[in-house]
Design an enzyme around this catalytic site. Structure first.
Site, PDB file in Angstrom:
ATOM      1  N   LYS B 105       0.855  -1.191   0.000  1.00 39.30           N
ATOM      2  CA  LYS B 105       0.000   0.000   0.000  1.00 39.30           C
ATOM      3  C   LYS B 105       0.887   1.237   0.000  1.00 39.30           C
ATOM      4  O   LYS B 105       1.902   1.282   0.721  1.00 39.30           O
ATOM      5  CB  LYS B 105      -0.888  -0.038   1.256  1.00 39.30           C
ATOM      6  CG  LYS B 105      -1.927   1.071   1.335  1.00 39.30           C
ATOM      7  CD  LYS B 105      -2.766   0.928   2.616  1.00 39.30           C
ATOM      8  CE  LYS B 105      -3.875   1.954   2.694  1.00 39.30           C
ATOM      9  NZ  LYS B 105      -4.678   1.803   3.943  1.00 39.30           N
ATOM     10  N   SER B 180      -9.571   1.741   3.113  1.00 39.54           N
ATOM     11  CA  SER B 180      -8.703   2.477   2.217  1.00 39.54           C
ATOM     12  C   SER B 180      -7.668   1.620   1.486  1.00 39.54           C
ATOM     13  O   SER B 180      -7.093   2.080   0.505  1.00 39.54           O
ATOM     14  CB  SER B 180      -7.950   3.560   3.014  1.00 39.54           C
ATOM     15  OG  SER B 180      -7.109   2.973   3.986  1.00 39.54           O
ATOM     16  N   SER B 204      -9.734  -0.532   7.382  1.00 40.88           N
ATOM     17  CA  SER B 204      -9.159  -0.341   6.042  1.00 40.88           C
ATOM     18  C   SER B 204      -8.456  -1.548   5.438  1.00 40.88           C
ATOM     19  O   SER B 204      -8.118  -1.531   4.262  1.00 40.88           O
ATOM     20  CB  SER B 204      -8.190   0.841   6.051  1.00 40.88           C
ATOM     21  OG  SER B 204      -8.913   2.049   6.049  1.00 40.88           O
TER      22      SER B 204
END
Lengths: 485, 514, 95
Positions: B105, B180, B204
């Protein structure tokens, strides 16, 4: 004027003498090339986290105990949020609720009375960076320039109670605080390098009232003298305003030492709201009973105790003891010297006189004194043994100070050994008498005053090296012989 | 018999003209860490072959999905060659992650590789250091294959709030992958990486895992170092893996866990052998069903799938018992005070002075700050900065921030209490299946409320996992959340593992269609 | 609680975000909705409850006072949007 009472409180920031910064391993050394003592942590890069330097807490506890504070056993590091280019994270890690130490005091002495000044709190925080408004290659104009080397250097903020009633008291408090921090070896308190900074809160109120007047904060006072001057100026300014029926505005003012005035910092007058909250990246600082007890046991002898001991052990007058203990390093120098040359009063006189004068002239600290205590002791021993006269010693000392050479070496090189050889002296005396027949005749006529003149001539002829007592007695003997003859 | 792979294997599809060979390499991207590790150990494949297979899959589906902000193609191949070479020479050990392509990420700092956090603010930011978790992956010689898309600064539940465009759900490209960590979840679901790292501040990792039908683990707060993870909300953020199954999650957790002297909030506790804990047996375990998680608002298909999962556990010998977590409803409000408060301070450093975006035109310093931040941040980030600044500001601190911290204590007490009686909790992840792109754009509060089932895990710091447990009638994934107490990852993983050993929801593969 | 556009303007100043009027309006609307929802927390009795600003163990973590290498000057300044030699350059600060 006497209608108002002055109320002063001081906030002192003192840089702690750690090797590394408070939350990262960068060096705290002063004077490095710009932005060379920085790392992702003190630069506030995305993703970094602070880890607290244990020595900072140790120093804070030591300072708290020495100023009679109670130590908070679970204190909290908090974020103080505001934007400024010298603050890379846009928050300063500081303490707000639950500072490391609270509710202490120190005693100061003003006009022979002891006064107790309360300490509200002591907290740990990180310093910000340095801003410049011009560079050699970029003259002042559209830009400012940022150096983050100082970011994260550990500070203690020591906040006093509004207990001071005159600029003089404020100054005494500062001196005492500085001495204490130096004695504790937590800060070098160098005001020029900014390792000791002071802001003042000052207000006036009619004598006899207990309610505080509107307080004004004064910043940018970079010496003890300026603190006193700024406060004196501010008292005059506020008194004038009050007497003409005007109101004091609550504001921050900057001291300008060149102009000798304070100026309102209007540009900073925007309402601040620091939004303090506990820093989630740092756990509460837990201080155990053992840690406190251990620190208390290891507290060094502080100035007041040392002064008392000097009076008792070395039989020094109070004034001398006061001067000699005004700095830990000075006291150390003195004791070091006395341990080799155990005539305390004589050592004290030299330290307080010639040494301090020479240091002052060259703007040096006792730590940088080129004459070591051992070398001073050697020189004093030469006086004691009458190898050199006290007068010559002054010359020898100056030479030691500038060249770093030892006394015996200088005395030998420059031929400064005292002339105590009677045969050698007699020759000189006879020549002086021959060269000054007038004064000799006057002496023989009963005018004893000319003896002094003739001794002076002997000293002059020997460039001061003649043993003055011996020269005096021999000359007198020769003159008496002449009179008899 | 299969041929050994030629030393210089280049040009993936061109080289393969034999369908059997093609099958062999095409399949590599669909494999788990465990499967690939076995193939590497036996010498059947090389890290380069695995990496090329994944890169070819990226070439194929990335134009549709946009799971990545940056694919490190050349770098990944160079890493793979290096691993192969060192393995051949016997210079390095073959760990589980050695030679395995992993997606990161874009919230983790990677030394020398741009780290954007999905924000224009950090478009050109090149970290001079590696996050601790990245360092740990590199120690195992994992292959960093790219940086995945995310909601800007991890604020969002849909990966729509990225300055670099939306990521699409591999199961239905008109829908969001969740957020996210939506890029990481989509990448795993579509075979664009073998495993991925994400972060979980309010769900997330777990919510996008559920939306994309992959396994997502949020470890106990303090289990994994946060150093180098660009902070959103420091007291809630935690890094964790997104993988194809529970075994791989255990492998990843093993690799990234442990005390970090650079993170004061990481806990100094030994790291157990997580894969050794994976015994597919839940006999005698008690699974708590908090009834507050099945109240109004939950989509019937989701409730059905989750209840169905519970019957699986009962069949396997576990006891399911209804429990109560009375402050569940307060979680969303508590979280959306605490997280933005911390964020408002964490994101203050983006001021155009040291790194990142700076506005091009301004009249003075204040104007530079104001324009830089207004232009560099997206609207959701600005909203949360504003919200957090307000809740910390003088006059409102007690009513919002302090109140929320107190309620947080009550939520914690609920969980401490319930874990005295049960081994794990089982709940849904999200009240709804993946929503369509743009559906929540004008309704932030509704989007926030979608985090109701995942938030408490962050508020209390416990560990949670999302595993696939079914599909809606429209074929959209549904996730089951299992929650374990502090540092109870072994028990949690074991419970999740048992489910996957007896079901095959996690083996379903998304058919990415244009 | 409803938040006015004036309050939003003040908060925007604290947060150093220069918002246009349209944004000010939109944010005051959405923040009002959100804050109204936050107010439901007031229904929970928290008297005598201490706040949790940290979760996990309450044990201070220290580092020893040791100096380690800093970043090289150029590395430190590498990401600077504007610099002058070894300094970060910013618009003039008025004293």
């Amino acid at each position: 004027m006497a209608a108002y009472e002055v109320v002063i409180g001081l906030e002192v920031h003192s840089q702690l003498m750690t090797q590394s910064k408070i939350f990262c391993s960068c060096s705290t050394k002063f004077g490095a090339a710009p932005n060379s003592n920085t790392c992702p942590i003190c630069e506030g890069l995305p993703g970094v986290l602070p880890v607290l330097n244990k020595q900072v807490v140790a120093f804070a506890i030591r300072s708290g105990l020495a100023t009679n504070c109670s130590i908070t056993q679970q204190s909290v590091l908090a974020r103080k949020n505001y934007f400024y280019p010298d603050l890379p994270k846009a928050y300063q890690i500081s303490q707000y609720e639950l500072p490391i130490a609270e509710h202490g005091w120190i005693d100061i002495r003003v006009h022979d009375t002891v006064k107790r000044i309360g300490i509200t709190r002591i907290h740990m925080e990180e310093d910000a960076g340095k801003l410049l408004h011009e560079l050699p290659e970029e003259p002042a104009g559209k830009y400012s320039f940022v150096d983050f080397n100082r970011c994260g250097v550990p500070l203690l903020e020591i906040v006093s109670e509004p207990d001071m009633r005159s600029p003089e008291e404020a100054r005494e408090y500062l001196v005492k605080l500085k001495t204490t921090l130096e004695y504790l070896e937590v800060s070098d308190c160098n005001m020029e390098e900014g390792s000791l900074r002071c802001d003042a809160n000052i207000s006036l109120r009619p004598v006899g009232t207990s309610e505080f007047g509107t307080k004004v904060e004064i910043k940018n006072m970079n010496s003890f003298r300026n603190v006193q001057r700024a406060l004196e100026y501010e008292i005059d300014r506020q008194t004038l305003l009050l007497e003409s029926g005007e109101k004091i505005e609550q504001e921050t003012r900057l001291w300008n030492a060149d102009q000798g005035m304070t100026f309102s910092m209007r540009s900073k007058e925007e309402a601040h709201d620091y939004r303090y909250f506990p820093d989630p990246d740092l756990l509460p600082v837990i201080v155990s009973d053992e840690w406190i007890a251990e620190t208390r046991n290891e507290l060094p002898e502080l100035a007041d105790d040392k002064k008392q001991r000097f009076i008792e052990d070395y039989k020094l007058p109070e004034y001398d003891a006061d001067v000699l203990t005004s700095s830990k390093h000075l006291a150390h120098y003195f004791e070091e010297c006395v341990s080799i040359f155990p005539q305390a009063k004589m050592v004290g006189n030299w330290v307080m006189g010639d040494i301090l004068r020479a240091l002052r002239q060259r703007n040096l600290e006792i730590r940088d004194c080129p004459v070591t205590p051992a070398h001073l002791a050697e020189m004093l021993a030469l006086i004691e043994k009458k190898t050199i006269s006290g007068k010559i010693a002054k010359t020898v000392f100056e030479d030691m100070f500038t060249t770093g050479k030892r006394a015996a070496e200088i005395v030998k090189e420059r031929g400064l050994v005292q002339i105590s050889n009677e045969g050698q002296l007699e020759e000189i005396i006879l020549k002086v008498m021959a060269d000054h027949p007038g004064p000799v005749a006057q002496y023989c006529d009963g005018n004893a005053k000319t003896l002094g003149f003739l001794v002076g001539q002997v000293m002059k002829a020997t460039q001061g090296r003649a043993n003055p007592q011996l020269a005096n007695s021999m000359l007198k003997k020769k003159l008496e012989e002449r009179r008899q003859a | 018999m299969l041929l050994t792979v030629p030393e210089r294997f280049t040009g993936f599809p061109k080289f393969l003209n034999n369908t059997q060979m093609r099958k062999k390499f095409m399949d590599l991207y669909t494999c788990t860490i465990r499967e690939l590790h076995d193939k590497l150990r036996s010498g059947e494949v090389s890290s380069r072959e695995i990496t090329e297979s994944v890169l070819a899959r990226i070439d194929e589906v990335e134009p549709v999905l946009h799971a990545y902000i940056r694919v490190l193609k050349d770098d990944a191949l160079a890493q793979a060659d290096n691993v192969d070479e060192q393995l051949r020479k016997g210079d390095i050990e073959l760990n589980y992650l050695t030679g395995i392509p992993i997606a990161i990420k874009d919230v983790f700092c990677t030394k020398g590789v741009a780290t954007t956090c999905g924000s224009k603010m950090l478009e050109h930011f090149i970290p001079p250091y590696d996050a601790t978790v990245i360092r740990k992956l590199k120690t195992q010689h994992a292959i960093i294959i790219g940086k995945t898309n995310m909601d800007e600064f991890a604020m969002g539940s849909s990966t729509e709030h990225s300055a670099y465009g939306v990521t699409r759900n591999p199961w239905d490209i008109s829908r969001v992958p969740g957020g996210s960590s939506g890029g990481s979840a989509a990448a795993i679901a579509a075979g664009e990486a073998i495993a991925a790292l994400g972060t979980d501040t309010g769900g997330s990792i777990r919510q996008p895992a559920a939306f994309c039908s992959v396994t997502g683990l949020k470890p106990t707060y303090g289990r994994v170092s946060r150093y180098g993870l660009v902070a959103y909300a420091s007291s809630l953020d935690q890094a964790g893996p997104l993988t194809k199954d529970v075994f791989d999650a255990a492998v990843m957790l093993q690799a990234i866990s442990g005390h970090d002297p650079q993170d004061s909030t990481s806990i100094d506790m030994p790291v157990p052998d997580y894969t050794a804990a994976l015994v597919p047996d839940v006999h005698g375990m008690t699974i708590g069903i908090p009834h507050e998680f099945f109240a109004e608002g939950i989509a019937p298909e989701i409730e059905h799938a989750v209840r169905n999962a519970l019957t699986v556990y009962e069949r396997l010998g576990a006891t399911c018992r209804e429990v109560s977590l009375p402050h569940t409803d307060a979680g969303v409000a508590t979280y959306y005070i605490i997280a933005p408060s911390e964020a408002s301070s964490n994101l203050a450093r983006y001021d155009g002075v040291k790194y990142g975006y700076r506005a091009t035109e301004y009249v003075d310093l204040k104007d530079m700050y104001g324009k830089t931040r207004a232009q560099g941040f997206g609207s959701e980030v600005i909203r949360r900065i504003m919200l957090g600044t307000y809740t910390l500001s003088s006059g409102y601190y007690d009513a919002y921030y302090l109140k929320a911290q107190k309620v947080r204590t009550l939520v914690r007490q609920d969980y401490e209490h319930v874990f005295k009686d049960v081994d794990v909790l089982a709940t849904p992840i999200s009240p709804t299946p993946p929503f369509t792109i743009g559906e929540m754009a004008d309704d932030p509060l509704t989007m926030y409320l979608g985090d109701i089932y995942t938030i408490p895990v962050n508020l209390t710091g416990v560990t949670g996992i999302s595993i696939p447990c079914g599909f809606t009638g429209d074929g959209l994934p549904i996730g089951l959340q299992l929650i374990g107490g502090h540092f109870e990852e072994e028990k949690l993983l074991r419970t999740a593992y048992a489910f996957q050993e007896h079901t095959d929801f996690h083996k379903q593969q998304a058919q990415v269609t244009r | 609680m409803k938040i006015s556009e004036d309050q939003v303007r003040h908060v925007a100043q604290l947060a150093c975000v220069e918002l246009e009027d349209v944004q000010l309006h939109e944010i005051s609307e959405s923040l009002s909705t959100i804050l109204l929802y936050m107010d439901t927390l007031n229904e929970i009795d928290t008297s005598g409850v201490s706040p949790s600003s940290h979760i996990g163990k309450l044990e201070t973590v220290f580092r020893e006072d040791e100096v380690k290498a800093s970043l090289a000057q150029d590395e430190a300044l590498r990401n600077a949007p504007d610099r002058a030699g070894a300094f970060y350059r910013v618009p003039k600060i008025l004293e």
